[in-house]
Structure formats: structure tokens, C-alpha cells
Scaffold this motif. Structure first.
Motif, PDB file in Angstrom:
ATOM      1  N   GLN A   1      -7.094 -61.222  56.756  1.00  0.00           N
ATOM      2  CA  GLN A   1      -6.969 -59.911  57.390  1.00  0.00           C
ATOM      3  C   GLN A   1      -7.787 -59.854  58.671  1.00  0.00           C
ATOM      4  O   GLN A   1      -8.831 -60.480  58.781  1.00  0.00           O
TER       5      GLN A   1
ATOM      6  N   THR B   1      -6.136 -52.303  59.493  1.00  0.00           N
ATOM      7  CA  THR B   1      -6.106 -53.599  58.820  1.00  0.00           C
ATOM      8  C   THR B   1      -4.805 -54.303  59.169  1.00  0.00           C
ATOM      9  O   THR B   1      -3.729 -53.735  58.993  1.00  0.00           O
TER      10      THR B   1
ATOM     11  N   ARG C   1      -2.663 -57.497  58.180  1.00  0.00           N
ATOM     12  CA  ARG C   1      -2.570 -58.529  57.147  1.00  0.00           C
ATOM     13  C   ARG C   1      -1.656 -59.656  57.609  1.00  0.00           C
ATOM     14  O   ARG C   1      -0.540 -59.413  58.045  1.00  0.00           O
TER      15      ARG C   1
ATOM     16  N   LYS D   1      -2.578 -49.866  57.449  1.00  0.00           N
ATOM     17  CA  LYS D   1      -2.252 -51.284  57.302  1.00  0.00           C
ATOM     18  C   LYS D   1      -1.040 -51.621  58.153  1.00  0.00           C
ATOM     19  O   LYS D   1      -0.067 -50.867  58.168  1.00  0.00           O
TER      20      LYS D   1
END
Length: 178
Positions: free
Chosen positions: A170, A129, A131, A99
Motif C-alpha cells: 500500500q 490508501t 492498494r 481507498k
């Protein structure tokens, strides 16, 4: 429906043996690995019984099928052991997730890249990912630039499996080992 008396049930798994062999002729190999040639299945079963073994079909798709003098129980047991060893040594590919945020610092980015390289080296897929929070969502191009940078940094060891796409707040990308 009438059944044959004293007929053992058809084996559901494993090779066909003795009276379950359906072809009239088979190529026979004895217990020592000697090729006895093509003969009728009944004749081959009688010879196997004389030796105290079963006639087991080892290659049913050949023309004619290949059958061997073996002990069926031992043959099935060894095949099961081989399958268990193969299953144990097989590596399942996992999906690891990394992330990030669109305004990630260089050192943090380097740390994440080390983890990505480690995961790819172990043969796992990596889901990156990104965000977005608050006003960052209106600057989607920053996320795209960051994921392009990840793609370039992993180009020699990984390939892109799914290109960057937005899912709500996302941005996702999946990379896998080459």
C-alpha cells in the motif's frame, strides 16, 4: 503522623476556599462584585462568614490572589456545567479513509474526490490508501502520480500531513484541513 482534629479534608479538585487559601493576603471582591481591596485572609473569611458565604480563591496566580464571596457548592456546580457544555460542543477530529487503485478511472476518481472534499469540509483528516495488486507493485511511480494529483486537487482546502510512503503493498498519504 498526627492530624489536626476536626479539619476537613483538602479539596482535591476545584478552587481553594476558606481555610485552604494559602496566601496571607488576598484581594477581596464581595458578592455584588464590589472590590473591597487587599486584606488579610482571616479577616476576609470572617466577613464572608457574616454574609453567610465562603471565601473562594478565583484567581490564585494573581499578585495578591483574588478571592470572592461565593457559595462553594454552587460555584463548583456551575463550573462543572460549563465544562460539560464545552466538552459537548467540541468536535473530535476523525480519520476517514479513501481507498483507491493505481489505474483508477476518471469518473471513479471524481467520486472519490467528492468524498474527500466532504470529509475535509466536515473538519476530518483523510487517509488516502492506494492498494497495489500483482504486477502493479513494480509500477510505484503510477501511484505517486495519482497521489500528486490528489494533492493538487485538494491544495486550496487541505494540507499534507504525511507525505506519500509505501507500507508493504500500500501507498499511504494523510491530508488534513487547513
Amino acid at each position: 503522623m498526627a492530624r489536626r482534629p476536626n479539619a476537613p479534608p483538602m479539596p482535591m479538585n476545584g478552587p481553594r476556599f476558606n481555610e485552604f487559601i494559602q496566601s496571607p493576603k488576598v484581594r477581596v471582591i464581595d458578592q455584588d462584585g464590589e472590590n473591597l481591596g487587599v486584606m488579610y485572609t482571616r479577616e476576609a473569611m470572617e466577613q464572608a462568614r457574616e454574609v453567610g458565604l465562603d471565601l473562594v480563591e478565583v484567581s490564585p496566580n494573581a499578585d495578591p490572589p483574588v478571592a470572592k464571596f461565593l457559595d462553594v457548592g454552587k460555584f463548583k456546580y456551575e463550573a462543572q456545567k460549563k465544562a460539560n457544555v464545552a466538552r459537548k460542543s467540541q468536535k473530535t477530529q476523525e480519520i476517514k479513509e479513501i481507498k483507491m487503485r493505481p489505474n483508477i478511472d476518471d469518473h471513479d476518481y471524481d467520486t472519490k474526490m467528492k468524498a474527500i472534499h466532504k470529509f475535509i469540509g466536515e473538519g476530518d483528516k483523510v487517509k488516502v490508501t492506494l492498494r497495489f495488486r500483482g504486477r502493479e507493485l513494480s509500477h510505484g511511480q503510477l501511484g505517486m502520480v495519482l497521489l500528486k494529483r490528489v494533492q493538487e486537487d485538494t491544495a486550496e482546502i487541505a494540507k499534507i500531513e504525511s507525505y506519500p510512503r509505501m507500507e508493504g503493498r500500500q501507498m499511504l498519504m494523510v491530508i488534513s484541513p487547513k
